[in-house]
Design a protein around this motif. Structure first.
Motif, PDB file in Angstrom:
ATOM      1  N   PRO A 196      61.614 -19.333 -68.191  1.00 46.30           N
ATOM      2  CA  PRO A 196      62.370 -19.836 -66.428  1.00 46.30           C
ATOM      3  C   PRO A 196      63.830 -20.136 -66.500  1.00 46.30           C
ATOM      4  O   PRO A 196      64.545 -20.024 -65.981  1.00 46.30           O
ATOM      5  N   GLU A 197      64.520 -20.798 -67.388  1.00 49.31           N
ATOM      6  CA  GLU A 197      66.003 -20.790 -67.510  1.00 49.31           C
ATOM      7  C   GLU A 197      67.048 -19.156 -68.017  1.00 49.31           C
ATOM      8  O   GLU A 197      67.593 -19.789 -67.791  1.00 49.31           O
ATOM      9  N   GLY A 225      74.837  -6.595 -59.415  1.00 51.55           N
ATOM     10  CA  GLY A 225      74.239  -7.720 -60.381  1.00 51.55           C
ATOM     11  C   GLY A 225      72.643  -7.444 -60.028  1.00 51.55           C
ATOM     12  O   GLY A 225      72.496  -6.899 -58.803  1.00 51.55           O
ATOM     13  N   THR A 226      72.267  -7.623 -60.115  1.00 53.99           N
ATOM     14  CA  THR A 226      70.619  -7.623 -60.501  1.00 53.99           C
ATOM     15  C   THR A 226      69.513  -9.082 -60.608  1.00 53.99           C
ATOM     16  O   THR A 226      69.721 -10.048 -61.673  1.00 53.99           O
ATOM     17  N   GLN A 227      69.132  -9.349 -59.450  1.00 52.58           N
ATOM     18  CA  GLN A 227      68.068 -10.084 -60.514  1.00 52.58           C
ATOM     19  C   GLN A 227      66.974 -10.703 -61.071  1.00 52.58           C
ATOM     20  O   GLN A 227      65.898  -9.464 -60.936  1.00 52.58           O
ATOM     21  N   VAL A 228      67.454 -11.839 -61.818  1.00 49.54           N
ATOM     22  CA  VAL A 228      65.777 -11.413 -62.769  1.00 49.54           C
ATOM     23  C   VAL A 228      64.868 -12.942 -62.556  1.00 49.54           C
ATOM     24  O   VAL A 228      65.591 -14.408 -62.516  1.00 49.54           O
ATOM     25  N   THR A 229      64.308 -12.978 -62.125  1.00 47.85           N
ATOM     26  CA  THR A 229      63.273 -14.491 -61.820  1.00 47.85           C
ATOM     27  C   THR A 229      61.979 -14.764 -63.106  1.00 47.85           C
ATOM     28  O   THR A 229      61.082 -13.531 -63.077  1.00 47.85           O
ATOM     29  N   VAL A 230      62.237 -15.797 -63.539  1.00 47.62           N
ATOM     30  CA  VAL A 230      60.860 -15.784 -64.755  1.00 47.62           C
ATOM     31  C   VAL A 230      60.188 -16.649 -64.197  1.00 47.62           C
ATOM     32  O   VAL A 230      60.261 -17.966 -63.822  1.00 47.62           O
ATOM     33  N   SER A 231      58.696 -17.018 -63.810  1.00 49.42           N
ATOM     34  CA  SER A 231      57.798 -17.801 -63.501  1.00 49.42           C
ATOM     35  C   SER A 231      57.401 -18.646 -64.368  1.00 49.42           C
ATOM     36  O   SER A 231      57.174 -17.862 -65.919  1.00 49.42           O
ATOM     37  N   SER A 232      57.325 -19.619 -64.354  1.00 52.83           N
ATOM     38  CA  SER A 232      56.232 -20.336 -64.814  1.00 52.83           C
ATOM     39  C   SER A 232      54.637 -20.474 -65.369  1.00 52.83           C
ATOM     40  O   SER A 232      54.244 -19.810 -64.949  1.00 52.83           O
TER      41      SER A 232
END
Length: 118
Positions: A86-87, A111-118
């Protein structure tokens, strides 16, 4: 011009590969870097790769999980991100400069968004 792609929403432990396509110049003469900016934080260095593909350098936070590479024939640099956490959630930017350690990179992507869910 630099154009990133490959971002998205993933779960913790997953992998993503970001790409950055360069156009309008001599790509093979440029040092290519990846940076990222999380909400409310400053933009941080992630990794860079020199004209010679085996010269690389990583931030301590990613050096055991991320790998940067380039394909000069395709004018593209890649960032393979494994074991995402997530970080790692941030907008990831591609940058380029003729110098290995510039004070400020000359060229930037959107830019490109990276989202990491826990």
């Amino acid at each position: 011009q630099l154009a990133e792609s490959g971002g998205g929403l993933v779960e913790a432990g997953d992998s993503l590969r970001l790409s950055c396509a360069a156009s309008g110049g001599t790509f093979s003469n440029l040092v290519m870097g990846w940076f990222r900016q999380a909400p409310g934080k400053e933009r941080d260095f992630v990794a860079k790769i020199g004209w010679i593909r085996d010269r690389t350098y990583y931030a301590d936070s990613v050096k055991d999980r991320f790998s940067i590479s380039r394909d000069n024939a395709k004018n593209t640099v890649y960032l393979q991100m494994n074991s995402l956490q997530p970080e790692d959630t941030a907008v990831h930017y591609c940058a380029a400069d003729p110098s290995w350690s510039p004070r400020h990179y000359t060229y930037w992507g959107q830019g490109t968004q990276v989202t990491v869910s826990s």
